[in-house]
Design an enzyme around this catalytic site. Structure first.
Site, PDB file in Angstrom:
ATOM      1  N   ASP A  83      46.213  85.327 -55.049  1.00  0.00           N
ATOM      2  CA  ASP A  83      45.430  85.017 -53.849  1.00  0.00           C
ATOM      3  C   ASP A  83      45.510  86.176 -52.859  1.00  0.00           C
ATOM      4  O   ASP A  83      46.080  86.059 -51.777  1.00  0.00           O
ATOM      5  CB  ASP A  83      45.960  83.719 -53.216  1.00  0.00           C
ATOM      6  N   GLU A 122      42.945  71.452 -48.017  1.00  0.00           N
ATOM      7  CA  GLU A 122      42.897  72.581 -48.944  1.00  0.00           C
ATOM      8  C   GLU A 122      44.191  72.668 -49.743  1.00  0.00           C
ATOM      9  O   GLU A 122      45.285  72.564 -49.188  1.00  0.00           O
ATOM     10  CB  GLU A 122      42.693  73.866 -48.134  1.00  0.00           C
ATOM     11  N   ASP A 143      39.378  76.827 -52.170  1.00  0.00           N
ATOM     12  CA  ASP A 143      39.439  78.269 -51.967  1.00  0.00           C
ATOM     13  C   ASP A 143      39.585  78.889 -53.350  1.00  0.00           C
ATOM     14  O   ASP A 143      40.518  78.559 -54.082  1.00  0.00           O
ATOM     15  CB  ASP A 143      40.640  78.601 -51.074  1.00  0.00           C
ATOM     16  N   ASP A 193      43.036  87.734 -51.283  1.00  0.00           N
ATOM     17  CA  ASP A 193      42.043  87.684 -50.207  1.00  0.00           C
ATOM     18  C   ASP A 193      41.373  89.034 -49.979  1.00  0.00           C
ATOM     19  O   ASP A 193      41.249  89.504 -48.848  1.00  0.00           O
ATOM     20  CB  ASP A 193      42.669  87.151 -48.904  1.00  0.00           C
ATOM     21  N   HIS A 199      36.086  77.940 -49.282  1.00  0.00           N
ATOM     22  CA  HIS A 199      36.500  79.227 -48.749  1.00  0.00           C
ATOM     23  C   HIS A 199      36.266  80.229 -49.876  1.00  0.00           C
ATOM     24  O   HIS A 199      37.002  80.235 -50.866  1.00  0.00           O
ATOM     25  CB  HIS A 199      37.972  79.232 -48.338  1.00  0.00           C
ATOM     26  N   TRP A 225      45.570  73.310 -44.106  1.00  0.00           N
ATOM     27  CA  TRP A 225      46.310  73.944 -45.200  1.00  0.00           C
ATOM     28  C   TRP A 225      47.710  74.250 -44.697  1.00  0.00           C
ATOM     29  O   TRP A 225      47.886  74.724 -43.579  1.00  0.00           O
ATOM     30  CB  TRP A 225      45.647  75.246 -45.660  1.00  0.00           C
ATOM     31  N   HIS A 247      42.967  80.025 -54.634  1.00  0.00           N
ATOM     32  CA  HIS A 247      44.104  79.103 -54.585  1.00  0.00           C
ATOM     33  C   HIS A 247      44.357  78.372 -55.895  1.00  0.00           C
ATOM     34  O   HIS A 247      45.004  77.322 -55.909  1.00  0.00           O
ATOM     35  CB  HIS A 247      43.907  78.093 -53.457  1.00  0.00           C
ATOM     36  N   LYS A 289      46.693  74.670 -52.836  1.00  0.00           N
ATOM     37  CA  LYS A 289      47.067  75.999 -53.307  1.00  0.00           C
ATOM     38  C   LYS A 289      48.066  75.850 -54.430  1.00  0.00           C
ATOM     39  O   LYS A 289      48.977  75.025 -54.348  1.00  0.00           O
ATOM     40  CB  LYS A 289      47.647  76.847 -52.174  1.00  0.00           C
ATOM     41  N   ASP A 339      36.906  83.641 -46.513  1.00  0.00           N
ATOM     42  CA  ASP A 339      38.319  83.777 -46.142  1.00  0.00           C
ATOM     43  C   ASP A 339      38.898  84.992 -46.851  1.00  0.00           C
ATOM     44  O   ASP A 339      39.238  84.933 -48.027  1.00  0.00           O
ATOM     45  CB  ASP A 339      39.096  82.517 -46.512  1.00  0.00           C
TER      46      ASP A 339
END
Length: 417
Positions: free
Chosen positions: A292, A224, A257, A294, A284, A183, A260, A226, A324
């Site tokens: 995002d 990955e 993810d 997290d 993820h 990524w 993302h 985003k 993640d």
């Protein structure tokens, strides 16, 4: 009633809808989740000091952050002691461990710089996954694999190649394939004048990284995407369209993810489509709060829907699950435990669902009964099955595990400056 007695009662209730809870316990025990090392120290790593870059932020200043490899590994051990089953550890390249007086920049990293991670994993019977670190570095201030500066781009290409070799080292030493995820944070804050050029350079950079000789059975390279990031609001080179087309063209593994994408896009809805066209996919799992962010994974609707799509499509061996998130505002070990146990709970809930029966109701357009059944299942005694799963795997059930978190914080974490 004892935990076992409550389990036996739940077992009988679930048997009434055709679910074998004993089989659920056996299956769930064998599902590894890749636990990310970077929750333990707010994504700092060990190869340099300085602020995080690439649109990555760990907010908060809760005491007890790991400062050394030894502290981070001790914290990982503590977390794993409270999580049922056997899992994997996901490591970023910035967590290289150098001998005293030794240092290598990221383009010169070698397997020896991760020997202690291999020793750690081998002693505990864990697998390792890996990630090149294309952020938080002086040469990542602007661009990495898309850089128009060929010297900068070559540096990051060489970093990617080094990480492939390190991933194969992990796989060979531990006897299990290593997932290596790529990524990059490359993009633009405002409307670009050239959208094609950066992506063409990204494609060429990836071609060069994957052009080295490596064992594709041992190293599962994934890519990955985003949709945007902080300072990258207008454009990211690694968009969903770019990454999916590249993955299909090269036969590597797509990684999604769930933070993302646009907030209205659900990764759970993407999983079945991806399974139709890919032998394996990687995830993820995180918790995006409006972006995002997290946040720590909760047992929320999307986590449960992601687990449903994995389980009811018989894809437990095809979907590689990793977490993640990074939250510096709470006890970091507790964050790991909460996230990992919630991912397992979501998988268990999916396994406890009479998926064949529900599919039949959908296929025969019995939507009223389908809705009624789905809603009633929410009140089934899932918690009794979960607590018994914890008991037979020798970890604390219910909230009892938090007593150990409090002890560890008092005796270990509180002593860290």
């Amino acid at each position: 009633m004892t935990t076992k007695e409550r389990y036996e009662s739940a077992k009988e209730i679930y048997a009434g809808v055709g679910v074998d809870t004993d089989q659920v316990l056996e299956t769930l025990k064998s599902v590894p989740i890749s636990m990310h090392c970077w929750q333990g120290d707010d994504v700092n790593g060990f190869d340099r000091e300085g602020a995080l870059t690439g649109g990555i932020q760990a907010t908060g200043n809760y005491p007890g952050k790991a400062r050394t490899p030894e502290e981070l590994m001790a914290d990982i051990d503590e977390a794993l002691s409270l999580i049922p089953g056997k899992h994997r550890i996901n490591v970023h390249a910035s967590y290289a461990i150098f001998e005293e007086g030794e240092w290598a920049d990221r383009d010169k990293l070698e397997p020896k710089h991760f020997k202690k991670w291999v020793e750690f994993a081998k002693e505990r019977g864990l697998g390792l996954d890996f990630n090149p670190t294309f952020f938080s570095h002086p040469k990542a201030d602007d661009y990495t694999l898309t850089s128009p500066d060929e010297e900068i781009r070559k540096f990051w290409i060489d970093h990617g190649k080094a990480c492939v070799r390190i991933s194969q080292y992990f796989a060979e030493e531990l006897g299990t394939p290593c997932l290596m995820n790529i990524w990059i944070p490359d993009g633009f804050k405002d409307v670009p004048a050239d959208r094609l050029g950066p992506r063409a350079r990204y494609k060429d950079s990836l071609d060069q990284i994957l052009g080295i000789d490596y064992d594709k059975e041992k190293v599962l390279v994934c890519l990955e995407s985003k949709v945007f990031g902080i300072g990258l609001e207008a454009y990211t080179a690694g968009s969903a369209e770019f990454t999916m087309n590249y993955v299909m063209n090269k036969g590597i593994v797509p990684l999604m993810d769930n933070g993302h994408y646009h907030p209205t896009e659900m990764v759970s809805d993407k999983i079945p489509s991806m399974l139709l066209f890919n032998d394996k996919i990687a995830l993820h799992v995180t918790r995006p709060v409006r972006w995002d962010s997290d946040h720590v994974v909760l047992l929320d609707d999307e986590t449960k829907e992601i687990a449903k799509e994995i389980v009811r499509n018989d894809a437990l061996k095809r979907v590689i699950i990793g977490l993640d998130f990074f939250d510096a505002s709470i006890n970091r070990v507790s964050a790991w435990v909460v996230g990992m146990r919630n991912m397992q709970k979501a998988l268990m809930l999916a396994m406890l669902s009479p998926n064949k029966k529900l599919k039949e109701l959908q296929d025969t357009q019995q939507f009223t009964e389908l809705m009624a059944m789905q809603e009633e299942l929410k009140c089934y005694p899932f918690g009794d099955v979960w607590n018994y799963f914890c008991e037979v795997n020798n970890v604390p059930e219910k909230e009892d595990w938090f007593k150990e978190i409090k002890r560890y914080e008092a005796e270990e974490l509180s002593k860290r400056a």
